[in-house]
Design a protein around this motif. Structure first.
Motif, PDB file in Angstrom:
ATOM      1  N   SER A  69       0.820  -1.201   0.000  1.00 10.89           N
ATOM      2  CA  SER A  69       0.000   0.000   0.000  1.00 10.89           C
ATOM      3  C   SER A  69       0.857   1.255   0.000  1.00 10.89           C
ATOM      4  O   SER A  69       0.560   2.236  -0.707  1.00 10.89           O
ATOM      5  CB  SER A  69      -0.937  -0.001   1.210  1.00 10.89           C
ATOM      6  OG  SER A  69      -0.201  -0.134   2.420  1.00 10.89           O
ATOM      7  N   GLY A  70       1.928   1.243   0.784  1.00 13.31           N
ATOM      8  CA  GLY A  70       2.817   2.403   0.837  1.00 13.31           C
ATOM      9  C   GLY A  70       3.546   2.639  -0.467  1.00 13.31           C
ATOM     10  O   GLY A  70       3.701   3.788  -0.907  1.00 13.31           O
ATOM     11  N   ARG A  71       3.996   1.559  -1.105  1.00  2.88           N
ATOM     12  CA  ARG A  71       4.683   1.702  -2.398  1.00  2.88           C
ATOM     13  C   ARG A  71       3.726   2.223  -3.465  1.00  2.88           C
ATOM     14  O   ARG A  71       4.107   3.046  -4.305  1.00  2.88           O
ATOM     15  CB  ARG A  71       5.263   0.352  -2.824  1.00  2.88           C
ATOM     16  CG  ARG A  71       6.402  -0.127  -1.950  1.00  2.88           C
ATOM     17  CD  ARG A  71       7.686   0.583  -2.255  1.00  2.88           C
ATOM     18  NE  ARG A  71       8.710   0.293  -1.256  1.00  2.88           N
ATOM     19  CZ  ARG A  71      10.002   0.566  -1.419  1.00  2.88           C
ATOM     20  NH1 ARG A  71      10.426   1.139  -2.530  1.00  2.88           N
ATOM     21  NH2 ARG A  71      10.863   0.289  -0.464  1.00  2.88           N
ATOM     22  N   ALA A  72       2.485   1.737  -3.425  1.00  2.81           N
ATOM     23  CA  ALA A  72       1.502   2.217  -4.399  1.00  2.81           C
ATOM     24  C   ALA A  72       1.230   3.702  -4.190  1.00  2.81           C
ATOM     25  O   ALA A  72       1.136   4.473  -5.162  1.00  2.81           O
ATOM     26  CB  ALA A  72       0.210   1.416  -4.265  1.00  2.81           C
ATOM     27  N   TYR A  73       1.116   4.122  -2.944  1.00  4.31           N
ATOM     28  CA  TYR A  73       0.875   5.533  -2.637  1.00  4.31           C
ATOM     29  C   TYR A  73       2.011   6.401  -3.145  1.00  4.31           C
ATOM     30  O   TYR A  73       1.785   7.451  -3.786  1.00  4.31           O
ATOM     31  CB  TYR A  73       0.712   5.697  -1.128  1.00  4.31           C
ATOM     32  CG  TYR A  73       0.715   7.124  -0.653  1.00  4.31           C
ATOM     33  CD1 TYR A  73      -0.399   7.945  -0.809  1.00  4.31           C
ATOM     34  CD2 TYR A  73       1.854   7.671  -0.053  1.00  4.31           C
ATOM     35  CE1 TYR A  73      -0.393   9.262  -0.380  1.00  4.31           C
ATOM     36  CE2 TYR A  73       1.871   8.984   0.379  1.00  4.31           C
ATOM     37  CZ  TYR A  73       0.751   9.781   0.218  1.00  4.31           C
ATOM     38  OH  TYR A  73       0.777  11.084   0.642  1.00  4.31           O
ATOM     39  N   MET A  74       3.251   5.989  -2.890  1.00  4.13           N
ATOM     40  CA  MET A  74       4.406   6.785  -3.292  1.00  4.13           C
ATOM     41  C   MET A  74       4.534   6.888  -4.807  1.00  4.13           C
ATOM     42  O   MET A  74       5.124   7.841  -5.321  1.00  4.13           O
ATOM     43  CB  MET A  74       5.688   6.195  -2.701  1.00  4.13           C
ATOM     44  CG  MET A  74       5.723   6.177  -1.171  1.00  4.13           C
ATOM     45  SD  MET A  74       5.601   7.819  -0.421  1.00  4.13           S
ATOM     46  CE  MET A  74       7.209   8.496  -0.871  1.00  4.13           C
ATOM     47  N   ALA A  75       3.958   5.919  -5.531  1.00  6.40           N
ATOM     48  CA  ALA A  75       4.055   5.924  -6.994  1.00  6.40           C
ATOM     49  C   ALA A  75       3.036   6.838  -7.670  1.00  6.40           C
ATOM     50  O   ALA A  75       3.116   7.069  -8.881  1.00  6.40           O
ATOM     51  CB  ALA A  75       3.877   4.499  -7.521  1.00  6.40           C
ATOM     52  N   GLN A  76       2.075   7.376  -6.901  1.00  6.35           N
ATOM     53  CA  GLN A  76       1.031   8.214  -7.489  1.00  6.35           C
ATOM     54  C   GLN A  76       1.532   9.649  -7.718  1.00  6.35           C
ATOM     55  O   GLN A  76       2.504  10.096  -7.104  1.00  6.35           O
ATOM     56  CB  GLN A  76      -0.189   8.252  -6.568  1.00  6.35           C
ATOM     57  CG  GLN A  76      -0.732   6.902  -6.166  1.00  6.35           C
ATOM     58  CD  GLN A  76      -1.137   6.025  -7.322  1.00  6.35           C
ATOM     59  OE1 GLN A  76      -1.806   6.482  -8.255  1.00  6.35           O
ATOM     60  NE2 GLN A  76      -0.734   4.758  -7.278  1.00  6.35           N
TER      61      GLN A  76
END
Length: 276
Positions: free
Chosen positions: A228-235
């Motif tokens: 979830s954190g990696r997905a957030y940072m990729a936005q």
């Protein structure tokens, strides 16, 4: 921060997603996962003198609890910052960096083997279980906890927020090969244990409410921890801002008037005995 896109296999992506995550994990997720530790240690009968292997120790909470019972604890993890925090927390235990199934132990070394929410981090769970069972003594006990496939309300908080966030781009992660996978259910977990040669396999369900706050729970995703954190940072920045607003709305629905956020949680626990 490394990109998960440069890590093509499941296990390699796991290493990237949890890299340098020790401090954020300790601040956010360690408390959530700690709830099941007493039941996990009870399942394998940890008492004074038990030679215990704690697999995927994280920041050492299970190791600390086992040491408090008088166990002789060896703990492994693949993430250096986790191990640094664990060593500082539990100086009485022996900590080693290791990955599964490549274990640095002789067969039949331990009276018991436990892992708290580590099974879901193995790309080849059957090979992992075979290796972990092999380092337990004949008659030794092996127990693991697992997040079930059906998410509780606590595990839907982030997905609910990103499902209504315009422009959110999901993260495409590699899957476990079908031949290596197993159902994340009580029966599926029990069958994995039985296929690994364990006897007297038993399962149970643990339910609890994890108490936190919206601000504290946000630390994990804002720090880029896990999927979830990696997905957030990729936005894109504007998408991250919109997601945060949506997160706060969902979090408010799950919070008491005093700001305490209640995350209903569920874990599966399985235990078995190595053939004598």
């Amino acid at each position: 921060m490394s990109s998960y896109e440069d890590a093509p296999t499941f296990d390699e992506v796991e290493r990237v997603m949890w890299a340098d995550a020790g401090t954020a994990y300790e601040a956010v997720y360690a408390g959530l996962c700690a709830h099941t530790i007493p039941a996990l240690l009870d399942a394998v009968g940890v008492t004074a003198g038990t030679a215990l292997l704690d697999v995927g120790t994280g920041t050492g909470n299970a190791a600390r609890a086992a040491v408090a019972r008088g166990a002789e604890v060896t703990a492994i993890d693949a993430e250096p910052t986790m191990l640094d925090l664990a060593r500082a927390k539990v100086p009485e235990a022996r900590f080693e960096m290791a990955t599964v199934p490549d274990l640095p132990f002789e067969p039949g070394t331990f009276d018991a083997v436990v892992g708290n929410f580590v099974l879901n981090h193995f790309g080849k769970p059957r090979a992992a279980m075979a290796a972990l069972c092999s380092v337990a003594k004949p008659g030794g006990r092996v127990a693991f906890t697992l997040w079930p496939a059906e998410p509780t309300a606590g595990r839907t908080l982030f997905p609910r927020a990103w499902s209504v966030t315009e422009g959110w781009v999901p993260m495409d992660l590699p899957k476990i090969e079908e031949s290596d996978d197993y159902p994340r259910t009580e029966e599926g977990l029990a069958e994995l244990f039985r296929e690994s040669g364990l006897e007297d396999v038993a399962t149970s369900v643990i339910d609890w409410d994890h108490l936190t706050t919206a601000e504290d729970w946000w630390i994990g995703i804002a720090s880029g921890v896990a999927g979830s954190g990696r997905a957030y940072m990729a936005q894109k920045p504007e998408v991250r801002a919109a997601f945060h607003r949506n997160y706060l709305e969902v979090a408010a629905e799950m919070s008491d008037e005093d700001g305490t956020m209640r995350l209903p949680s569920r874990a599966l626990l399985a235990v078995g005995t190595v053939k004598a």
